[in-house]
Design a protein around this motif. Structure first.
Motif, PDB file in Angstrom:
ATOM      1  N   ALA A  77       0.811  -1.212   0.000  1.00  0.00           N
ATOM      2  CA  ALA A  77       0.000   0.000   0.000  1.00  0.00           C
ATOM      3  C   ALA A  77       0.846   1.264   0.000  1.00  0.00           C
ATOM      4  CB  ALA A  77      -0.902   0.000   1.238  1.00  0.00           C
ATOM      5  N   ALA A  78       0.224   2.323  -0.480  1.00  0.00           N
ATOM      6  CA  ALA A  78       0.767   3.667  -0.293  1.00  0.00           C
ATOM      7  C   ALA A  78       0.411   4.074   1.133  1.00  0.00           C
ATOM      8  CB  ALA A  78       0.158   4.627  -1.296  1.00  0.00           C
ATOM      9  N   SER A  79       1.295   4.845   1.749  1.00  0.00           N
ATOM     10  CA  SER A  79       1.097   5.197   3.146  1.00  0.00           C
ATOM     11  C   SER A  79       1.361   6.686   3.342  1.00  0.00           C
ATOM     12  CB  SER A  79       2.050   4.368   4.011  1.00  0.00           C
ATOM     13  OG  SER A  79       1.823   4.587   5.370  1.00  0.00           O
ATOM     14  N   ALA A  80       0.598   7.288   4.234  1.00  0.00           N
ATOM     15  CA  ALA A  80       0.805   8.696   4.580  1.00  0.00           C
ATOM     16  C   ALA A  80       0.650   8.844   6.087  1.00  0.00           C
ATOM     17  CB  ALA A  80      -0.188   9.587   3.855  1.00  0.00           C
ATOM     18  N   GLN A  81       1.421   9.779   6.648  1.00  0.00           N
ATOM     19  CA  GLN A  81       1.346  10.048   8.085  1.00  0.00           C
ATOM     20  C   GLN A  81       1.476  11.546   8.309  1.00  0.00           C
ATOM     21  OE1 GLN A  81       3.764   7.682  10.842  1.00  0.00           O
ATOM     22  NE2 GLN A  81       4.403   9.601  11.799  1.00  0.00           N
ATOM     23  N   TYR A  82       0.588  12.060   9.151  1.00  0.00           N
ATOM     24  CA  TYR A  82       0.653  13.473   9.519  1.00  0.00           C
ATOM     25  C   TYR A  82       0.901  13.554  11.020  1.00  0.00           C
ATOM     26  CZ  TYR A  82      -0.324  18.406   9.888  1.00  0.00           C
ATOM     27  OH  TYR A  82      -0.204  19.752  10.118  1.00  0.00           O
ATOM     28  N   ASP A  83       1.939  14.291  11.414  1.00  0.00           N
ATOM     29  CA  ASP A  83       2.277  14.474  12.830  1.00  0.00           C
ATOM     30  C   ASP A  83       1.560  15.716  13.348  1.00  0.00           C
ATOM     31  OD1 ASP A  83       3.974  12.302  12.558  1.00  0.00           O
ATOM     32  OD2 ASP A  83       5.720  13.558  12.144  1.00  0.00           O
ATOM     33  N   PHE A  84       0.523  15.513  14.168  1.00  0.00           N
ATOM     34  CA  PHE A  84      -0.227  16.634  14.725  1.00  0.00           C
ATOM     35  C   PHE A  84       0.622  17.399  15.731  1.00  0.00           C
ATOM     36  CE2 PHE A  84      -3.491  13.593  13.408  1.00  0.00           C
ATOM     37  CZ  PHE A  84      -4.186  14.396  12.530  1.00  0.00           C
ATOM     38  N   LEU A  85       1.336  16.686  16.538  1.00  0.00           N
ATOM     39  CA  LEU A  85       2.313  17.216  17.485  1.00  0.00           C
ATOM     40  C   LEU A  85       3.539  16.327  17.344  1.00  0.00           C
ATOM     41  CD1 LEU A  85      -0.065  17.621  20.549  1.00  0.00           C
ATOM     42  CD2 LEU A  85       0.774  19.458  19.098  1.00  0.00           C
ATOM     43  N   ASP A  86       4.596  16.630  18.057  1.00  0.00           N
ATOM     44  CA  ASP A  86       5.767  15.767  17.984  1.00  0.00           C
ATOM     45  C   ASP A  86       5.461  14.337  18.424  1.00  0.00           C
ATOM     46  OD1 ASP A  86       7.405  17.715  16.986  1.00  0.00           O
ATOM     47  OD2 ASP A  86       8.214  18.296  18.949  1.00  0.00           O
ATOM     48  N   GLN A  87       4.502  14.188  19.339  1.00  0.00           N
ATOM     49  CA  GLN A  87       4.235  12.870  19.904  1.00  0.00           C
ATOM     50  C   GLN A  87       2.982  12.184  19.371  1.00  0.00           C
ATOM     51  OE1 GLN A  87       4.258  13.748  24.078  1.00  0.00           O
ATOM     52  NE2 GLN A  87       6.415  13.187  24.251  1.00  0.00           N
ATOM     53  N   PHE A  88       2.086  12.883  18.680  1.00  0.00           N
ATOM     54  CA  PHE A  88       0.840  12.276  18.226  1.00  0.00           C
ATOM     55  C   PHE A  88       0.713  12.368  16.715  1.00  0.00           C
ATOM     56  CE2 PHE A  88       0.125  13.620  22.596  1.00  0.00           C
ATOM     57  CZ  PHE A  88      -0.278  12.423  23.153  1.00  0.00           C
ATOM     58  N   PHE A  89       0.245  11.287  16.100  1.00  0.00           N
ATOM     59  CA  PHE A  89       0.155  11.228  14.645  1.00  0.00           C
ATOM     60  C   PHE A  89      -1.130  10.544  14.200  1.00  0.00           C
ATOM     61  CE2 PHE A  89       1.806   7.109  15.742  1.00  0.00           C
ATOM     62  CZ  PHE A  89       1.262   6.253  14.800  1.00  0.00           C
ATOM     63  N   GLY A  90      -1.478  10.763  12.966  1.00  0.00           N
ATOM     64  CA  GLY A  90      -2.555  10.054  12.287  1.00  0.00           C
ATOM     65  C   GLY A  90      -2.029   9.597  10.942  1.00  0.00           C
ATOM     66  N   GLY A  91      -2.493   8.465  10.476  1.00  0.00           N
ATOM     67  CA  GLY A  91      -1.992   7.960   9.209  1.00  0.00           C
ATOM     68  C   GLY A  91      -3.025   7.140   8.476  1.00  0.00           C
ATOM     69  N   ILE A  92      -2.702   6.803   7.233  1.00  0.00           N
ATOM     70  CA  ILE A  92      -3.589   5.978   6.422  1.00  0.00           C
ATOM     71  C   ILE A  92      -2.756   5.164   5.439  1.00  0.00           C
ATOM     72  CG2 ILE A  92      -3.989   7.763   4.692  1.00  0.00           C
ATOM     73  CD1 ILE A  92      -6.926   6.719   4.612  1.00  0.00           C
TER      74      ILE A  92
END
Length: 172
Positions: free
Chosen positions: A91-106
């Motif tokens: 799969a293609a993957s993406a991740q966004y770091d909301f803060l240095d310690q918390f992230f969301g991805g797909i």
């Protein structure tokens, strides 16, 4: 088909190791199926490797590949134990770091089946969690549009395998 899957897996791993090791992750996960698939599968577990390249300050994109195993259940009253479902998601993957310690991805791609009786299918996995410089811990919801490829009624009828679970990854 197995040669195609193996070739794709080797290509993804080769591309990941050709780049600098920053952004490379290996991880494992554990989950339980939900919905119609709970009648046929027990625990879901697997491993994955991914490489994410930073394209903006907090956004990373790349690819992921792994192996996903769903343990087959014994059907009540029949004495029949279903085969495990083994998939290779690419799969293609993406991740966004909301803060240095918390992230969301797909992750978005295709899960190839290595079982004769099961079909592969579209792979979709949103996730979110906590991270530091060396480790990630996350929760996920995974949907794979895999179903059986036989007309035997013992296998039942389901059109997707949906899983909720937790995982962790070591970051290089």
């Amino acid at each position: 088909m197995k040669k195609l899957i193996l070739s794709a897996l080797v290509a993804v791993v080769g591309l990941m190791t050709a780049q600098a090791q920053e952004g490379f992750k290996v991880g494992a996960h554990l989950g339980v199926p939900v919905g119609d698939a709970t009648d046929y599968f027990g625990v879901n577990f697997g491993v994955e490797a991914s490489y994410l390249y930073p394209v903006m300050e907090n956004l990373h994109v790349g690819g992921t590949a792994g192996i996903d195993i769903y343990s087959g259940k014994e059907l009540t009253g029949t004495g029949t134990k279903l085969k495990n479902l083994t998939l290779i998601p690419i799969a293609a993957s993406a991740q966004y770091d909301f803060l240095d310690q918390f992230f969301g991805g797909i992750d978005l791609g295709y899960a190839f089946s290595i079982n004769k009786d099961y079909n592969g299918g579209f792979y979709f996995q949103p996730k979110g969690g906590w991270q530091n410089d060396m480790f990630q811990a996350f929760v996920f919801i995974k949907a794979i549009s895999s179903d059986v490829d036989v007309s035997d009624p013992v296998y039942g009828n389901y059109s997707a395998v949906t899983t909720i679970g937790v995982g962790g990854a070591y970051k290089f």
